[in-house]
Design a protein around this motif. Structure first.
Motif, PDB file in Angstrom:
ATOM      1  N   GLN A 184       0.817  -1.212   0.000  1.00 44.32           N
ATOM      2  CA  GLN A 184       0.000   0.000   0.000  1.00 44.32           C
ATOM      3  C   GLN A 184       0.855   1.267   0.000  1.00 44.32           C
ATOM      4  N   PHE A 185       2.002   1.249   0.686  1.00 40.54           N
ATOM      5  CA  PHE A 185       2.792   2.467   0.866  1.00 40.54           C
ATOM      6  C   PHE A 185       4.088   2.501   0.071  1.00 40.54           C
ATOM      7  N   MET A 186       4.474   1.383  -0.540  1.00 36.42           N
ATOM      8  CA  MET A 186       5.693   1.360  -1.356  1.00 36.42           C
ATOM      9  C   MET A 186       5.405   1.870  -2.762  1.00 36.42           C
ATOM     10  N   PRO A 187       6.447   2.301  -3.491  1.00 35.58           N
ATOM     11  CA  PRO A 187       6.250   2.700  -4.888  1.00 35.58           C
ATOM     12  C   PRO A 187       5.651   1.548  -5.704  1.00 35.58           C
ATOM     13  N   LYS A 188       4.925   1.883  -6.735  1.00 31.63           N
ATOM     14  CA  LYS A 188       4.207   0.881  -7.550  1.00 31.63           C
ATOM     15  C   LYS A 188       5.124  -0.168  -8.165  1.00 31.63           C
ATOM     16  N   ASP A 189       6.352   0.225  -8.525  1.00 38.71           N
ATOM     17  CA  ASP A 189       7.266  -0.715  -9.186  1.00 38.71           C
ATOM     18  C   ASP A 189       8.162  -1.478  -8.200  1.00 38.71           C
ATOM     19  N   ALA A 190       7.988  -1.277  -6.892  1.00 36.96           N
ATOM     20  CA  ALA A 190       8.804  -1.962  -5.887  1.00 36.96           C
ATOM     21  C   ALA A 190       8.385  -3.429  -5.769  1.00 36.96           C
ATOM     22  N   LEU A 191       9.354  -4.266  -5.454  1.00 33.81           N
ATOM     23  CA  LEU A 191       9.132  -5.698  -5.326  1.00 33.81           C
ATOM     24  C   LEU A 191       8.752  -6.041  -3.889  1.00 33.81           C
ATOM     25  N   CYS A 192       7.706  -6.823  -3.721  1.00 35.93           N
ATOM     26  CA  CYS A 192       7.231  -7.230  -2.394  1.00 35.93           C
ATOM     27  C   CYS A 192       7.153  -8.755  -2.365  1.00 35.93           C
ATOM     28  N   ILE A 193       7.974  -9.373  -1.510  1.00 36.25           N
ATOM     29  CA  ILE A 193       8.032 -10.831  -1.415  1.00 36.25           C
ATOM     30  C   ILE A 193       7.737 -11.257   0.014  1.00 36.25           C
ATOM     31  N   GLY A 194       6.878 -12.248   0.173  1.00 29.82           N
ATOM     32  CA  GLY A 194       6.566 -12.811   1.482  1.00 29.82           C
ATOM     33  C   GLY A 194       6.897 -14.291   1.497  1.00 29.82           C
ATOM     34  N   ILE A 195       7.577 -14.740   2.548  1.00 31.94           N
ATOM     35  CA  ILE A 195       7.993 -16.130   2.663  1.00 31.94           C
ATOM     36  C   ILE A 195       7.514 -16.692   3.995  1.00 31.94           C
ATOM     37  N   ASP A 196       6.892 -17.867   3.941  1.00 32.42           N
ATOM     38  CA  ASP A 196       6.464 -18.538   5.166  1.00 32.42           C
ATOM     39  C   ASP A 196       6.219 -20.007   4.875  1.00 32.42           C
ATOM     40  N   ARG A 197       6.315 -20.833   5.895  1.00 32.10           N
ATOM     41  CA  ARG A 197       5.992 -22.252   5.756  1.00 32.10           C
ATOM     42  C   ARG A 197       4.483 -22.453   5.725  1.00 32.10           C
ATOM     43  N   ALA A 198       3.763 -21.557   6.375  1.00 35.48           N
ATOM     44  CA  ALA A 198       2.296 -21.622   6.386  1.00 35.48           C
ATOM     45  C   ALA A 198       1.758 -21.002   5.100  1.00 35.48           C
ATOM     46  N   PRO A 199       0.628 -21.487   4.630  1.00 39.68           N
ATOM     47  CA  PRO A 199       0.047 -20.906   3.412  1.00 39.68           C
ATOM     48  C   PRO A 199      -0.405 -19.457   3.636  1.00 39.68           C
ATOM     49  N   ILE A 200      -0.237 -18.657   2.592  1.00 38.24           N
ATOM     50  CA  ILE A 200      -0.664 -17.252   2.615  1.00 38.24           C
ATOM     51  C   ILE A 200      -1.560 -17.028   1.412  1.00 38.24           C
ATOM     52  N   LYS A 201      -2.733 -16.465   1.656  1.00 40.59           N
ATOM     53  CA  LYS A 201      -3.616 -16.139   0.541  1.00 40.59           C
ATOM     54  C   LYS A 201      -2.934 -15.077  -0.316  1.00 40.59           C
ATOM     55  N   PRO A 202      -3.109 -15.150  -1.629  1.00 37.31           N
ATOM     56  CA  PRO A 202      -2.445 -14.192  -2.527  1.00 37.31           C
ATOM     57  C   PRO A 202      -2.778 -12.733  -2.200  1.00 37.31           C
ATOM     58  N   ILE A 203      -1.786 -11.889  -2.389  1.00 36.94           N
ATOM     59  CA  ILE A 203      -1.929 -10.440  -2.206  1.00 36.94           C
ATOM     60  C   ILE A 203      -1.554  -9.804  -3.543  1.00 36.94           C
ATOM     61  N   PRO A 204      -2.413  -8.941  -4.068  1.00 42.25           N
ATOM     62  CA  PRO A 204      -2.129  -8.325  -5.361  1.00 42.25           C
ATOM     63  C   PRO A 204      -0.759  -7.654  -5.415  1.00 42.25           C
ATOM     64  N   LYS A 205      -0.024  -7.920  -6.485  1.00 45.69           N
ATOM     65  CA  LYS A 205       1.289  -7.337  -6.764  1.00 45.69           C
ATOM     66  C   LYS A 205       2.351  -7.733  -5.750  1.00 45.69           C
ATOM     67  N   CYS A 206       2.156  -8.876  -5.080  1.00 40.70           N
ATOM     68  CA  CYS A 206       3.153  -9.427  -4.164  1.00 40.70           C
ATOM     69  C   CYS A 206       3.451 -10.867  -4.560  1.00 40.70           C
ATOM     70  N   VAL A 207       4.675 -11.284  -4.320  1.00 43.69           N
ATOM     71  CA  VAL A 207       5.092 -12.666  -4.587  1.00 43.69           C
ATOM     72  C   VAL A 207       5.079 -13.404  -3.252  1.00 43.69           C
ATOM     73  N   VAL A 208       4.402 -14.542  -3.207  1.00 44.36           N
ATOM     74  CA  VAL A 208       4.321 -15.339  -1.985  1.00 44.36           C
ATOM     75  C   VAL A 208       5.024 -16.669  -2.221  1.00 44.36           C
ATOM     76  N   LEU A 209       5.973 -17.017  -1.358  1.00 48.49           N
ATOM     77  CA  LEU A 209       6.694 -18.268  -1.438  1.00 48.49           C
ATOM     78  C   LEU A 209       6.424 -19.102  -0.183  1.00 48.49           C
ATOM     79  N   GLN A 210       6.184 -20.390  -0.418  1.00 49.62           N
ATOM     80  CA  GLN A 210       5.924 -21.271   0.719  1.00 49.62           C
ATOM     81  C   GLN A 210       6.962 -22.373   0.772  1.00 49.62           C
TER      82      GLN A 210
END
Length: 102
Positions: A76-102
């Motif tokens: 929400q607060f980062m520039p539009k072209d910034a990369l946002c990556i989330g990593i966790d062993r637990a499942p994460i529901k998709p978030i628009p314009k973010c990469v989720v790795l499990q």
């Protein structure tokens, strides 16, 4: 009453209920109202308000990211072209314009 015996008072079940009720504070309800996945989002908002780092960030990696509220705030607060990556062993529901790795 036996002597020399120490009890903490109350059962484990009643203490667990008390802890759960404390989590339902104003930030819990505010997070639900604003669409954040958890009240932890407000901690990142507080940090960004103090240090102003999200607006100029080129990317962020969120470790132990579930349920994803920090990624929501970062996106929400980062520039539009910034990369946002989330990593966790637990499942994460998709978030628009973010990469989720499990």
């Amino acid at each position: 009453r036996p002597r020399g015996r120490f009890t903490m008072g109350g059962s484990a079940a009643s203490k667990k209920g008390t802890v759960a009720k404390k989590r339902l504070d104003k930030f819990y309800y505010l997070a639900k109202e604003r669409g954040y996945r958890s009240r932890a989002a407000f901690k990142l908002l507080q940090l960004d308000k103090k240090y102003e780092f999200l607006g100029t960030a080129t990317g962020v990696v969120d470790l132990c990211a579930a349920p994803g509220s920090w990624m929501q705030v970062a996106r929400q607060f980062m520039p539009k072209d910034a990369l946002c990556i989330g990593i966790d062993r637990a499942p994460i529901k998709p978030i628009p314009k973010c990469v989720v790795l499990q």
